[in-house]
Structures are given as structure tokens and as C-alpha cells.
Design a protein around this motif. Structure first.
Motif, short mmCIF file in Angstrom:
data_model
loop_
_atom_site.label_atom_id
_atom_site.label_comp_id
_atom_site.label_asym_id
_atom_site.label_seq_id
_atom_site.Cartn_x
_atom_site.Cartn_y
_atom_site.Cartn_z
N ILE A 214 0.81 -1.22 0.00
CA ILE A 214 0.00 0.00 0.00
C ILE A 214 0.84 1.27 0.00
CG2 ILE A 214 -2.00 -1.08 1.05
CD1 ILE A 214 -1.06 0.06 3.74
N GLY A 215 2.15 1.15 0.01
CA GLY A 215 3.02 2.32 0.01
C GLY A 215 4.47 1.92 -0.13
N SER A 216 5.32 2.93 0.00
CA SER A 216 6.75 2.64 -0.13
C SER A 216 7.26 1.94 1.12
CB SER A 216 7.52 3.94 -0.34
OG SER A 216 7.31 4.79 0.77
N GLU A 217 8.40 1.31 1.00
CA GLU A 217 9.00 0.60 2.13
C GLU A 217 9.68 1.59 3.06
OE1 GLU A 217 8.59 -2.74 2.73
OE2 GLU A 217 7.24 -2.55 1.04
N THR A 218 10.12 1.12 4.18
CA THR A 218 10.69 1.96 5.22
C THR A 218 12.13 2.38 4.90
OG1 THR A 218 9.35 0.83 6.86
CG2 THR A 218 11.24 2.04 7.68
N THR A 219 12.39 3.66 5.03
CA THR A 219 13.74 4.19 4.93
C THR A 219 14.11 4.75 6.31
OG1 THR A 219 13.48 4.75 2.60
CG2 THR A 219 15.24 5.87 3.78
#
Length: 65
Positions: free
Chosen positions: A47-52
Motif C-alpha cells: 500500500i506504500g513505499s517501504e521503510t527508509t
């Protein structure tokens, strides 16, 4: 001192592994933006970008080849 790690290196740290996206000097130490490795895709999809996350150089344990 020059940075120990470079962009696109695959590194490991306490809590996971990831790829270095960017780095800059901060208070006489290097700080790295690391995109954590994606886990298996959930049944519902992504549902969104991965964690940075931001890590200091001392928090990165090494490079994975």
C-alpha cells in the motif's frame, strides 16, 4: 574521514538489512539513509513505499556481498 559505505551498497545493521540510498556528514560523523529490505508481499498487496531509516555509520555493521 571518507565514508565507509557508498550508495547502492547492501548493508546489515541491528534489526535488519537494506540498501544505502544517500549519505551526508552530520556532527563530524556520516549519516546514511538506508532503505530496508522488502519482506514477502502480503496477500492484500503493498500500500506504500517501504521503510527508509537514518543510521549513523557506527550503527551499520558491514556490507553483504
Amino acid at each position: 574521514m571518507p565514508p565507509k559505505f557508498t550508495i547502492h551498497q547492501f548493508v546489515y545493521f541491528l534489526g535488519g538489512v537494506g540498501t544505502i540510498l544517500d549519505f551526508h556528514v552530520d556532527s563530524n560523523t556520516w549519516k546514511y539513509a538506508v532503505e530496508m529490505e522488502k519482506g514477502p508481499e502480503p496477500d492484500m498487496g503493498r500500500i506504500g513505499s517501504e521503510t527508509t531509516i537514518l543510521l549513523h555509520e557506527t550503527d551499520i555493521h558491514g556490507v553483504i556481498n
